[in-house]
Motif scaffolding. Structure first.
Motif, PDB file in Angstrom:
ATOM      1  N   THR A 114      28.475   4.626 -49.448  1.00 16.28           N
ATOM      2  CA  THR A 114      28.059   3.224 -49.409  1.00 16.28           C
ATOM      3  C   THR A 114      28.158   2.635 -48.001  1.00 16.28           C
ATOM      4  N   ARG A 115      28.180   3.483 -46.992  1.00 15.84           N
ATOM      5  CA  ARG A 115      28.288   2.980 -45.621  1.00 15.84           C
ATOM      6  C   ARG A 115      27.052   2.179 -45.206  1.00 15.84           C
ATOM      7  N   THR A 116      25.875   2.587 -45.690  1.00 14.80           N
ATOM      8  CA  THR A 116      24.667   1.848 -45.353  1.00 14.80           C
ATOM      9  C   THR A 116      24.745   0.422 -45.870  1.00 14.80           C
ATOM     10  N   GLU A 117      25.229   0.260 -47.083  1.00 11.62           N
ATOM     11  CA  GLU A 117      25.361  -1.078 -47.658  1.00 11.62           C
ATOM     12  C   GLU A 117      26.323  -1.928 -46.825  1.00 11.62           C
ATOM     13  N   ARG A 118      27.406  -1.332 -46.371  1.00 11.58           N
ATOM     14  CA  ARG A 118      28.364  -2.087 -45.564  1.00 11.58           C
ATOM     15  C   ARG A 118      27.736  -2.562 -44.264  1.00 11.58           C
ATOM     16  N   SER A 119      26.834  -1.767 -43.717  1.00 11.46           N
ATOM     17  CA  SER A 119      26.181  -2.175 -42.472  1.00 11.46           C
ATOM     18  C   SER A 119      25.295  -3.399 -42.672  1.00 11.46           C
ATOM     19  N   LEU A 120      24.962  -3.699 -43.929  1.00 13.41           N
ATOM     20  CA  LEU A 120      24.108  -4.844 -44.240  1.00 13.41           C
ATOM     21  C   LEU A 120      24.901  -6.130 -44.480  1.00 13.41           C
ATOM     22  N   ILE A 121      26.223  -6.059 -44.411  1.00  6.27           N
ATOM     23  CA  ILE A 121      27.037  -7.247 -44.690  1.00  6.27           C
ATOM     24  C   ILE A 121      26.606  -8.455 -43.850  1.00  6.27           C
ATOM     25  N   PRO A 122      26.406  -8.312 -42.527  1.00 10.65           N
ATOM     26  CA  PRO A 122      25.953  -9.493 -41.760  1.00 10.65           C
ATOM     27  C   PRO A 122      24.619 -10.041 -42.260  1.00 10.65           C
ATOM     28  N   ALA A 123      23.726  -9.150 -42.675  1.00  7.73           N
ATOM     29  CA  ALA A 123      22.425  -9.604 -43.182  1.00  7.73           C
ATOM     30  C   ALA A 123      22.584 -10.346 -44.507  1.00  7.73           C
ATOM     31  N   TYR A 124      23.457  -9.860 -45.376  1.00 10.45           N
ATOM     32  CA  TYR A 124      23.716 -10.571 -46.628  1.00 10.45           C
ATOM     33  C   TYR A 124      24.295 -11.961 -46.347  1.00 10.45           C
ATOM     34  N   GLU A 125      25.165 -12.049 -45.369  1.00 11.11           N
ATOM     35  CA  GLU A 125      25.761 -13.343 -45.052  1.00 11.11           C
ATOM     36  C   GLU A 125      24.735 -14.295 -44.443  1.00 11.11           C
ATOM     37  N   ARG A 126      23.909 -13.794 -43.549  1.00 11.02           N
ATOM     38  CA  ARG A 126      22.868 -14.650 -42.966  1.00 11.02           C
ATOM     39  C   ARG A 126      21.878 -15.113 -44.028  1.00 11.02           C
ATOM     40  N   ALA A 127      21.637 -14.280 -45.036  1.00 11.42           N
ATOM     41  CA  ALA A 127      20.696 -14.628 -46.105  1.00 11.42           C
ATOM     42  C   ALA A 127      21.240 -15.723 -47.018  1.00 11.42           C
ATOM     43  N   GLY A 128      22.564 -15.960 -46.968  1.00 14.61           N
ATOM     44  CA  GLY A 128      23.128 -17.056 -47.740  1.00 14.61           C
ATOM     45  C   GLY A 128      24.073 -16.659 -48.860  1.00 14.61           C
ATOM     46  N   THR A 129      24.529 -15.404 -48.888  1.00 18.38           N
ATOM     47  CA  THR A 129      25.499 -14.982 -49.909  1.00 18.38           C
ATOM     48  C   THR A 129      26.694 -15.920 -49.896  1.00 18.38           C
ATOM     49  N   ASP A 130      27.069 -16.408 -51.078  1.00 15.76           N
ATOM     50  CA  ASP A 130      28.188 -17.344 -51.188  1.00 15.76           C
ATOM     51  C   ASP A 130      29.513 -16.634 -51.390  1.00 15.76           C
ATOM     52  N   LEU A 131      29.461 -15.498 -52.076  1.00 15.87           N
ATOM     53  CA  LEU A 131      30.681 -14.814 -52.482  1.00 15.87           C
ATOM     54  C   LEU A 131      30.367 -13.336 -52.635  1.00 15.87           C
ATOM     55  N   PHE A 132      31.282 -12.489 -52.198  1.00 14.17           N
ATOM     56  CA  PHE A 132      31.143 -11.057 -52.425  1.00 14.17           C
ATOM     57  C   PHE A 132      32.063 -10.618 -53.558  1.00 14.17           C
ATOM     58  N   LEU A 133      31.718  -9.497 -54.154  1.00 13.58           N
ATOM     59  CA  LEU A 133      32.569  -8.861 -55.156  1.00 13.58           C
ATOM     60  C   LEU A 133      32.682  -7.390 -54.783  1.00 13.58           C
ATOM     61  N   LEU A 134      33.895  -6.906 -54.603  1.00 11.35           N
ATOM     62  CA  LEU A 134      34.114  -5.523 -54.202  1.00 11.35           C
ATOM     63  C   LEU A 134      34.451  -4.701 -55.437  1.00 11.35           C
ATOM     64  N   ASP A 135      33.610  -3.704 -55.717  1.00  9.87           N
ATOM     65  CA  ASP A 135      33.748  -2.897 -56.930  1.00  9.87           C
ATOM     66  C   ASP A 135      33.598  -1.421 -56.579  1.00  9.87           C
ATOM     67  N   THR A 136      34.112  -0.561 -57.447  1.00  5.57           N
ATOM     68  CA  THR A 136      34.170   0.869 -57.176  1.00  5.57           C
ATOM     69  C   THR A 136      33.020   1.626 -57.820  1.00  5.57           C
ATOM     70  N   VAL A 137      32.479   2.571 -57.082  1.00  9.12           N
ATOM     71  CA  VAL A 137      31.479   3.494 -57.630  1.00  9.12           C
ATOM     72  C   VAL A 137      32.212   4.662 -58.280  1.00  9.12           C
ATOM     73  N   ALA A 138      31.821   5.015 -59.509  1.00  9.50           N
ATOM     74  CA  ALA A 138      32.430   6.166 -60.181  1.00  9.50           C
ATOM     75  C   ALA A 138      32.016   7.461 -59.490  1.00  9.50           C
ATOM     76  N   GLY A 139      32.745   8.518 -59.763  1.00  7.62           N
ATOM     77  CA  GLY A 139      32.464   9.799 -59.129  1.00  7.62           C
ATOM     78  C   GLY A 139      31.070  10.321 -59.383  1.00  7.62           C
ATOM     79  N   ASP A 140      30.474   9.934 -60.526  1.00  3.28           N
ATOM     80  CA  ASP A 140      29.123  10.381 -60.851  1.00  3.28           C
ATOM     81  C   ASP A 140      28.054   9.403 -60.379  1.00  3.28           C
ATOM     82  N   GLY A 141      28.473   8.377 -59.613  1.00  2.00           N
ATOM     83  CA  GLY A 141      27.516   7.422 -59.076  1.00  2.00           C
ATOM     84  C   GLY A 141      27.300   6.180 -59.907  1.00  2.00           C
TER      85      GLY A 141
END
Length: 227
Positions: A114-141
């Motif tokens: 999920t490193r690509t998604e993390r690189s998008l954090i500034p873009a999500y914030e600039r787009a107006g995200t109000d709140l993040f939720l951090l959740d886990t991906v299971a081993g099978d995706g």
């Protein structure tokens, strides 16, 4: 501290969560194959039941990536919070925020790929995200309501990249608050999101289990008040 419980499917669930002192309830719509997925009519009726309580507020939890469909659903159901639980792009956040009062919660997935998604954090914030939720991906995706706990260090590593508040999900229970001491002390930590540990052996939401999670985690405040 906010307490959000995910996957309500009935008026009885809503009443149970209200009795347990929950703040937010996740209503699934546009979650293909999800055990708690609701039709638009079901979403509308259940959101109405939530809105009639004194405390609870509904959150539309979805994998949909169609801004117009989501605008229509939130308008019909009178839901002003949308949780984008899939890998929807920052552009969808921007489209939902444009000209509306919708609050957008964007899930960030914790896992090896999920490193690509993390690189998008500034873009999500600039787009107006109000709140993040951090959740886990299971081993099978698999993502969403997997009951898989996140490592405290992994959560903090992502939280330190944020400038917006976040909720913690992934294997939250009444017994593991102290495993997340560094998360609890993080200045952007706002609360928890629970599904699996909120359910009894029959798979249904349990007032007693929800209340136990709420008491255990709100003990951080000492007063039980939201923070």
């Amino acid at each position: 501290m906010l307490v959000k419980i995910c996957g309500a499917t009935s008026a009885e669930d809503v009443a149970s969560l209200d009795r347990a002192g929950v703040d937010l309830v996740g209503l699934w719509h546009g979650v293909p194959g999800g055990r708690a997925d609701l039709t638009l009519r079901q979403l509308t009726l259940l959101a109405d039941a939530v809105n009639r309580t004194a405390r609870l507020r509904p959150v539309l939890v979805t994998f949909l990536a169609d801004a117009e469909a989501l605008r229509a659903a939130t308008a019909a159901a009178r839901v002003r919070r949308v949780q984008l639980h899939g890998y929807q792009p920052p552009g969808l956040v921007r489209a939902l925020k444009r000209g509306t009062d919708i609050d957008v919660v964007k899930v960030l997935h914790l896992g090896a790929d999920t490193r690509t998604e993390r690189s998008l954090i500034p873009a999500y914030e600039r787009a107006g995200t109000d709140l993040f939720l951090l959740d886990t991906v299971a081993g099978d995706g698999r993502i969403g309501s997997t009951g898989q706990p996140a490592g405290c260090g992994a959560v903090v590593e992502v939280a330190d990249r944020l400038s917006r508040p976040f909720l913690l999900a992934g294997g939250i229970s009444a017994d593991n608050r102290e495993d997340y001491r560094a998360v609890l002390d993080h200045p952007l930590f706002l609360g928890i999101d629970v599904d699996t540990a909120a359910r009894g052996v029959d798979g249904r939401l349990s007032t007693d289990r929800v209340a136990a999670v709420r008491r255990a985690w709100r003990g951080v405040d000492g007063t039980g008040a939201a923070r």
